[in-house]
Enzyme design. Structure first.
Site: not given
Ligand code: CP
Length: 305
Positions: A51-52, A80, A101, A129
């Site tokens: 999703r993100t 590396k 991320r 998040h």
């Molecule tokens: N909600 C969320 O962070 O989903 P993903 O891990 O799929 O990005």
């Protein structure tokens, strides 16, 4: 807004502005179609995501921009041994904005300190998040017509669930909200979140292990997955993973106006039988995430529309 690492960097006024902008994008998408023409977003994902990452990328495409993507640590020079700082300096040469991320808490902050373009935290370890929280806030706003005066139950892995930490931090700043923290003993909300966000500010909350007992009083139920990737031992994960499974039968005790959210991915904690219940809004929440990321990109790039 130079970077977004923690949701608390946004004032409630800025959150309200982002919600208003997302609503305008939903109402008038054509107005925004060329807003980010010739701009590039880099998505640097060193941990899995559906999703993100894809909603950031869809957001940038729908604003007329382009995307550069690293979808795993193994496909970049991080494999590396390149540092987060050097990666951020490098990607700043190619992109106008970065969404990162990373499994290590604080990695997006290090990136922000070294990048010359804005950096957005797209999830760092069990920490924060913030853009999931933007999706959650828009969803609550659209379902309830307000983000104040609500009883919010958070259920599951409150220890490692970074979306939970960010959502509590955001909702605690709006008046009249109270929290019901539902988890097994081992997965309780970390004491630093409880102390800094709730106790120090006299925000009302209760803790329980009993989901069914808590259901009738909730306006919002925020279910979460037990975060397998954060456990040190598989045995503990297997013992705790099915602590809570929301089913249509359990929901009979809940308010008719309850809204059920989940940041997803779901494993077993909401049975698929719940999906048809009009109170289940987690797939609307997925779509809202794209609109809020569009709004965020526009604000951070300071695009005039
Ligand atoms: N909600 C969320 O962070 O989903 P993903 O891990 O799929 O990005």
């Amino acid at each position: 807004m130079k970077n977004l690492i923690d949701i608390l960097e946004l004032s409630t006024e800025e959150l309200d502005e982002l919600i208003a902008l997302a609503e305008d994008i939903i109402a008038r998408p054509e107005k925004y179609r060329e807003s980010c023409r010739y701009k590039k977003l880099a998505t640097l994902f060193f941990e899995p995501s559906t999703r993100t990452r894809l909603s950031f990328e869809a957001a940038m495409y729908e604003l007329g921009g382009q995307v550069l993507s690293v979808s795993s640590g193994s496909s970049s020079s991080a494999a590396k041994g390149e540092s987060v700082a050097d990666t951020a300096k490098t990607v700043s040469c190619y992109a106008d904005i970065i969404a990162m991320r990373h499994p290590k808490e604080g990695a997006p902050l290090v990136a922000a300190m070294n990048a010359t373009v804005p950096v957005i935290n797209a999830g760092d370890g069990g920490h924060n998040h913030p853009t999931q929280t933007l999706a959650d806030l828009l969803t609550i706003w659209r379902e309830k017509g307000r983000i104040t005066g609500l009883t919010i139950g958070l259920c599951g892995d409150l220890k490692f669930g970074r979306t939970v930490h960010s959502l509590i931090a955001a909702m605690a700043r709006y008046p009249g909200n109270r929290f019901v923290l539902i988890s097994p003993e081992e997965l309780k909300l970390p004491s630093y979140v409880k102390k800094d966000v709730l106790k120090n500010r006299n925000i009302p909350y209760t803790q329980t292990t009993d989901l069914e007992g808590a259901l009738p009083e909730l306006d919002i139920l925020y279910m979460t997955r037990v975060q397998r990737e954060r456990f040190f031992n598989e045995e503990d994960y297997l013992r705790l993973k099915d602590s809570y499974i929301l089913t249509p039968e359990k929901l009979e005790k809940a308010s008719k106006t309850l809204s059920i959210l989940h940041p997803l991915p779901r494993v077993n904690e909401i049975s698929v039988g719940v999906d048809a219940d009009p109170r289940a809004v987690y797939f609307k929440q997925v779509l809202n995430g794209k609109y809020m990321r569009m709004a965020l990109i526009l604000k951070m790039l300071e695009v005039e529309v």
